[in-house]
Design a protein around this motif. Structure first.
Motif, PDB file in Angstrom:
ATOM      1  N   LYS A 183       0.837  -1.202   0.000  1.00  0.00           N
ATOM      2  CA  LYS A 183       0.000   0.000   0.000  1.00  0.00           C
ATOM      3  C   LYS A 183       0.875   1.257   0.000  1.00  0.00           C
ATOM      4  O   LYS A 183       0.729   2.132  -0.834  1.00  0.00           O
ATOM      5  CB  LYS A 183      -0.907  -0.025   1.226  1.00  0.00           C
ATOM      6  CG  LYS A 183      -1.834   1.161   1.293  1.00  0.00           C
ATOM      7  CD  LYS A 183      -2.818   1.045   2.454  1.00  0.00           C
ATOM      8  CE  LYS A 183      -3.624   2.338   2.563  1.00  0.00           C
ATOM      9  NZ  LYS A 183      -4.339   2.437   3.831  1.00  0.00           N
ATOM     10  N   TYR A 184       1.766   1.318   0.978  1.00  0.00           N
ATOM     11  CA  TYR A 184       2.621   2.495   1.096  1.00  0.00           C
ATOM     12  C   TYR A 184       3.881   2.321   0.258  1.00  0.00           C
ATOM     13  O   TYR A 184       4.247   1.203  -0.092  1.00  0.00           O
ATOM     14  CB  TYR A 184       2.980   2.725   2.566  1.00  0.00           C
ATOM     15  CG  TYR A 184       1.752   3.029   3.387  1.00  0.00           C
ATOM     16  CD1 TYR A 184       1.159   4.284   3.322  1.00  0.00           C
ATOM     17  CD2 TYR A 184       1.159   2.053   4.190  1.00  0.00           C
ATOM     18  CE1 TYR A 184       0.018   4.569   4.046  1.00  0.00           C
ATOM     19  CE2 TYR A 184       0.015   2.333   4.915  1.00  0.00           C
ATOM     20  CZ  TYR A 184      -0.554   3.592   4.842  1.00  0.00           C
ATOM     21  OH  TYR A 184      -1.681   3.867   5.552  1.00  0.00           O
ATOM     22  N   SER A 185       4.533   3.446  -0.044  1.00  0.00           N
ATOM     23  CA  SER A 185       5.773   3.388  -0.813  1.00  0.00           C
ATOM     24  C   SER A 185       6.828   4.256  -0.173  1.00  0.00           C
ATOM     25  O   SER A 185       6.525   5.189   0.558  1.00  0.00           O
ATOM     26  CB  SER A 185       5.571   3.896  -2.237  1.00  0.00           C
ATOM     27  OG  SER A 185       4.447   3.310  -2.810  1.00  0.00           O
ATOM     28  N   SER A 187       9.490   5.617  -2.211  1.00  0.00           N
ATOM     29  CA  SER A 187      10.042   6.628  -3.116  1.00  0.00           C
ATOM     30  C   SER A 187       9.402   6.586  -4.491  1.00  0.00           C
ATOM     31  O   SER A 187       8.800   5.593  -4.888  1.00  0.00           O
ATOM     32  CB  SER A 187      11.552   6.454  -3.223  1.00  0.00           C
ATOM     33  OG  SER A 187      11.846   5.158  -3.670  1.00  0.00           O
ATOM     34  N   ALA A 188       9.573   7.702  -5.170  1.00  0.00           N
ATOM     35  CA  ALA A 188       8.986   7.893  -6.499  1.00  0.00           C
ATOM     36  C   ALA A 188      10.068   7.813  -7.564  1.00  0.00           C
ATOM     37  O   ALA A 188      11.228   8.118  -7.310  1.00  0.00           O
ATOM     38  CB  ALA A 188       8.320   9.270  -6.566  1.00  0.00           C
ATOM     39  N   ASN A 189       9.681   7.425  -8.768  1.00  0.00           N
ATOM     40  CA  ASN A 189      10.557   7.615  -9.923  1.00  0.00           C
ATOM     41  C   ASN A 189      10.845   9.105 -10.036  1.00  0.00           C
ATOM     42  O   ASN A 189       9.926   9.924  -9.929  1.00  0.00           O
ATOM     43  CB  ASN A 189       9.850   7.195 -11.210  1.00  0.00           C
ATOM     44  CG  ASN A 189       9.486   5.732 -11.212  1.00  0.00           C
ATOM     45  OD1 ASN A 189      10.348   4.883 -11.056  1.00  0.00           O
ATOM     46  ND2 ASN A 189       8.200   5.442 -11.357  1.00  0.00           N
ATOM     47  N   GLY A 190      12.097   9.447 -10.242  1.00  0.00           N
ATOM     48  CA  GLY A 190      12.426  10.883 -10.338  1.00  0.00           C
ATOM     49  C   GLY A 190      12.421  11.579  -8.997  1.00  0.00           C
ATOM     50  O   GLY A 190      12.523  12.795  -8.915  1.00  0.00           O
ATOM     51  N   GLY A 191      12.313  10.799  -7.922  1.00  0.00           N
ATOM     52  CA  GLY A 191      12.274  11.373  -6.577  1.00  0.00           C
ATOM     53  C   GLY A 191      13.640  11.364  -5.913  1.00  0.00           C
ATOM     54  O   GLY A 191      14.672  11.460  -6.583  1.00  0.00           O
ATOM     55  N   VAL A 192      13.635  11.216  -4.592  1.00  0.00           N
ATOM     56  CA  VAL A 192      14.881  11.351  -3.830  1.00  0.00           C
ATOM     57  C   VAL A 192      15.279  10.046  -3.125  1.00  0.00           C
ATOM     58  O   VAL A 192      16.124  10.058  -2.232  1.00  0.00           O
ATOM     59  CB  VAL A 192      14.784  12.511  -2.803  1.00  0.00           C
ATOM     60  CG1 VAL A 192      14.478  13.819  -3.513  1.00  0.00           C
ATOM     61  CG2 VAL A 192      13.728  12.229  -1.737  1.00  0.00           C
ATOM     62  N   GLY A 203       9.201   9.152   6.333  1.00  0.00           N
ATOM     63  CA  GLY A 203       8.093   8.623   5.541  1.00  0.00           C
ATOM     64  C   GLY A 203       7.861   7.135   5.735  1.00  0.00           C
ATOM     65  O   GLY A 203       6.777   6.620   5.446  1.00  0.00           O
ATOM     66  N   ASP A 224       6.306   1.944  -6.420  1.00  0.00           N
ATOM     67  CA  ASP A 224       5.061   2.639  -6.090  1.00  0.00           C
ATOM     68  C   ASP A 224       3.998   2.501  -7.168  1.00  0.00           C
ATOM     69  O   ASP A 224       2.896   3.004  -6.995  1.00  0.00           O
ATOM     70  CB  ASP A 224       5.338   4.124  -5.803  1.00  0.00           C
ATOM     71  CG  ASP A 224       5.463   4.953  -7.074  1.00  0.00           C
ATOM     72  OD1 ASP A 224       6.165   4.508  -8.004  1.00  0.00           O
ATOM     73  OD2 ASP A 224       4.860   6.030  -7.132  1.00  0.00           O
ATOM     74  N   HIS A 225       4.336   1.844  -8.268  1.00  0.00           N
ATOM     75  CA  HIS A 225       3.352   1.780  -9.355  1.00  0.00           C
ATOM     76  C   HIS A 225       2.434   0.571  -9.193  1.00  0.00           C
ATOM     77  O   HIS A 225       1.236   0.728  -8.984  1.00  0.00           O
ATOM     78  CB  HIS A 225       4.080   1.773 -10.700  1.00  0.00           C
ATOM     79  CG  HIS A 225       3.150   1.847 -11.862  1.00  0.00           C
ATOM     80  ND1 HIS A 225       2.153   2.796 -11.944  1.00  0.00           N
ATOM     81  CD2 HIS A 225       3.044   1.090 -12.982  1.00  0.00           C
ATOM     82  CE1 HIS A 225       1.466   2.608 -13.064  1.00  0.00           C
ATOM     83  NE2 HIS A 225       1.988   1.584 -13.702  1.00  0.00           N
TER      84      HIS A 225
END
Ligand SMILES: Cc1ncc(COP(=O)(O)O)c(C=O)c1O
Ligand SMILES: Cc1ncc(COP(=O)(O)O)c(C=O)c1O
Lengths: 354, 354
Positions: A183-185, A187-192, A203, A224-225
């Motif tokens: 459910k939770y993630s 980090s993002a693509n293009g994130g930190v 987080g 996260d996808h």
């Protein structure tokens, strides 16, 4: 005040606190040595570091660290060998990564000599704090944060680089049970995610608390996808052994480039273990657990060294890993620790004398 | 030391700094009033807040704020009407959101009365600092950060809640040019983007600096998967007007639930403007810019109020927005400001007297 060759001024404590410490029962990162290194960034430059007694820092409430999370850190350890010589493990890699994190978080990069000289002088000064008990070490925490002021959401104009030392026991106690998160993630693509930025850790706390309530110690993060790929854990990269192949996910902008992880790969090869660096799907790990080809899973990081995973949970089902006589984890852990403590040949040139 | 009904102790400054302030030339969030509110979380509870002179805070280097980014904040404004009465705009929404952020960042939630009583008493004490110039306001910054100690990556056991006040001029000066971002991202699905967490802002600084170098002030964030959908800007939600329909993206776990945004929607409806809350693709905005149906884009947030976007950049092409005689942006901005400054009927019950 003495001044060393490198111009790092050293102000020594008047009275050591070392007698108050129970070195046989150290928790992780909760006792701090007598001194710390402090280096200020002002007027567009890093000033010469200073070593001083471990002490409180005074900051204005408008300092940007409190508002915009501009902070990065590193985690390292110092080891003492049988002859009381002090060693670091690949410290230049930590410096390099600190600057990679700095760049992503719009923090000015720190010169290598400030990091390395400061670190070595500080450790020498507090060398009696290096624990001798097996499984304990002197944990080193270099960090940078924004001290510049203002409520405009933009990079600060002033920063502090600090190194603190904490004699520490093991990071985990007991068997490690992890939960594969859907459910939770982290980090993002293009994130930190690839940066050792403070906010990446805060987080993780809430999802980890939820996992802890269910009886796990750690979350294994997935993308996260679709939550399809296994990425890493809170402060560890993850290795999976299927049959006799040791697999770890490739690093990306979502995953921290762990120094333990990238040391394990050549050691494993040297041990004659087949390694693969490729995406790992949750599906294949669950499938391998079901058909018995999943032999091991372990986390790898400076704090946790190599931590075998006893059980992983996924979609309300717990999968236990077999208890092996001679695991990859224990072989690799011995190899890496023996290098760190100067008990084995330093095949790869990783040891760094203080 | 006086004690008020709510038991908030007030220690007044000996000498005000107000004479040193040029209220005609205020930057954003760089001058702070005489007092601040401080409230500590210890032993599992929030203690009674204290109002004291604005002053530095002393923290141990091992305080978790420096390492793990456990910090959240809010942004509000206080307004003075023609009769010198002081108003807040939907402050309970800020309190609610602070606690939503708190929960996600594993920070203990703050009782409403500590927030509201503390805020009002602080503002009353420093009410002479509320700027009277049109476009200026008293910016209010409530924030919470982890003061608890230790290098274990887990939630702190102690926190500080502080409110500071900063008389502020406009957030942007001049025309606003934004860049639609396709490489970097602000937040992940299942991440912390919906929280006003410090780390969300530091992560934006580097990509924003790159955009600034190209001549833009702000980045417009898109989803981290395909960079297909327009989400929000650095500290503003985004509205797009195509022909006569005003569109804004739905909130999600990646987007901050802006109070300005959710006030604009009912005001727009009251103005007879057709609104749509739905995903906005970058493609449709570019297409609309090309065929002339894109009439307006603006950002909405407490700091920036409503800021019309003059130009957006996408894939190395700049698209200029038309200059309209009577824009939705200016109509809506007037409506919302008139409510905030008590110059118009408070149709929705949003004004809150101090
Ligand atoms: C998120 C994350 N992943 C992996 C690691 C492991 O990195 P290293 O082996 O360099 O300690 C860490 C460690 O500190 C970490 O914080
Ligand atoms: C990321 C982000 N989006 C949007 C907003 C707008 O929110 P609000 O209207 O409540 O100020 C803010 C504001 O502070 C923000 O930080």
């Amino acid at each position: 005040m003495e001044t060393t060759m490198q111009n790092i001024s050293i102000e020594k404590t008047e009275k050591t606190k070392i007698d108050q410490v129970d070195f046989d029962n150290l928790a992780f990162g909760s006792v701090f040595t007598d001194h710390m290194l402090v280096c200020d960034y002002r007027n567009g430059a890093w000033e010469v570091p200073q070593i001083m007694p471990y002490q409180a820092i005074s900051l204005e409430p408008s300092a940007k660290i409190f508002h915009y999370g501009q902070s990065i850190f590193e985690g390292m350890k110092a080891y003492k060998d049988a002859d009381e010589k002090i060693w670091l493990f690949r410290p230049l890699e930590n410096h390099k990564r600190l600057n990679i994190s700095a760049k992503r978080m719009a923090i000015p990069e720190l010169p290598e000599e400030f990091f390395m000289d400061g670190l070595k002088q500080l450790i020498k000064l507090d060398e009696n704090w290096i624990p001798k008990k097996e499984g304990s070490a002197l944990y080193i925490r270099p960090f940078i944060f924004a001290t510049g002021k203002g409520f405009h959401a933009s990079p600060a104009d002033e920063y502090k680089f600090i190194i603190c030392l904490a004699p520490s026991g093991p990071y985990f106690s007991g068997k490690v049970k992890v939960l594969i998160e859907e459910k939770y993630s982290r980090s993002a693509n293009g994130g930190v995610g690839f940066a050792k930025a403070g906010g990446n850790y805060a987080g993780q706390f809430f999802p980890t608390q939820l996992a802890v309530k269910k009886g796990y110690q750690q979350v294994i993060w997935t993308d996260d996808h679709n939550h399809e790929f296994i990425e890493e854990a809170g402060a560890m990269n993850i290795f999976v052994r299927i049959n006799d192949t040791l697999i770890t996910a490739p690093i990306s902008d979502r995953i921290l480039d762990g120094i333990t992880r990238k040391s394990i790969l050549p050691i494993a090869e040297d041990e004659g273990i087949t390694t693969e660096v490729r995406k790992i799907t949750v599906g294949e790990v669950v499938e391998a657990a079901k058909n018995g080809s999943l032999k091991e899973m372990f986390g790898a990081g400076t704090a946790a060294v190599i931590s075998p995973i006893a059980t992983f949970g996924y979609r309300e089902v717990d999968y236990d890993l077999p208890e092996l006589e001679s695991s990859f984890a224990s072989r690799l852990k011995k190899r890496i620790i023996d290098i760190q403590y100067n008990r084995a040949e330093d095949l790869f040139g990783w040891r760094h004398g203080v």
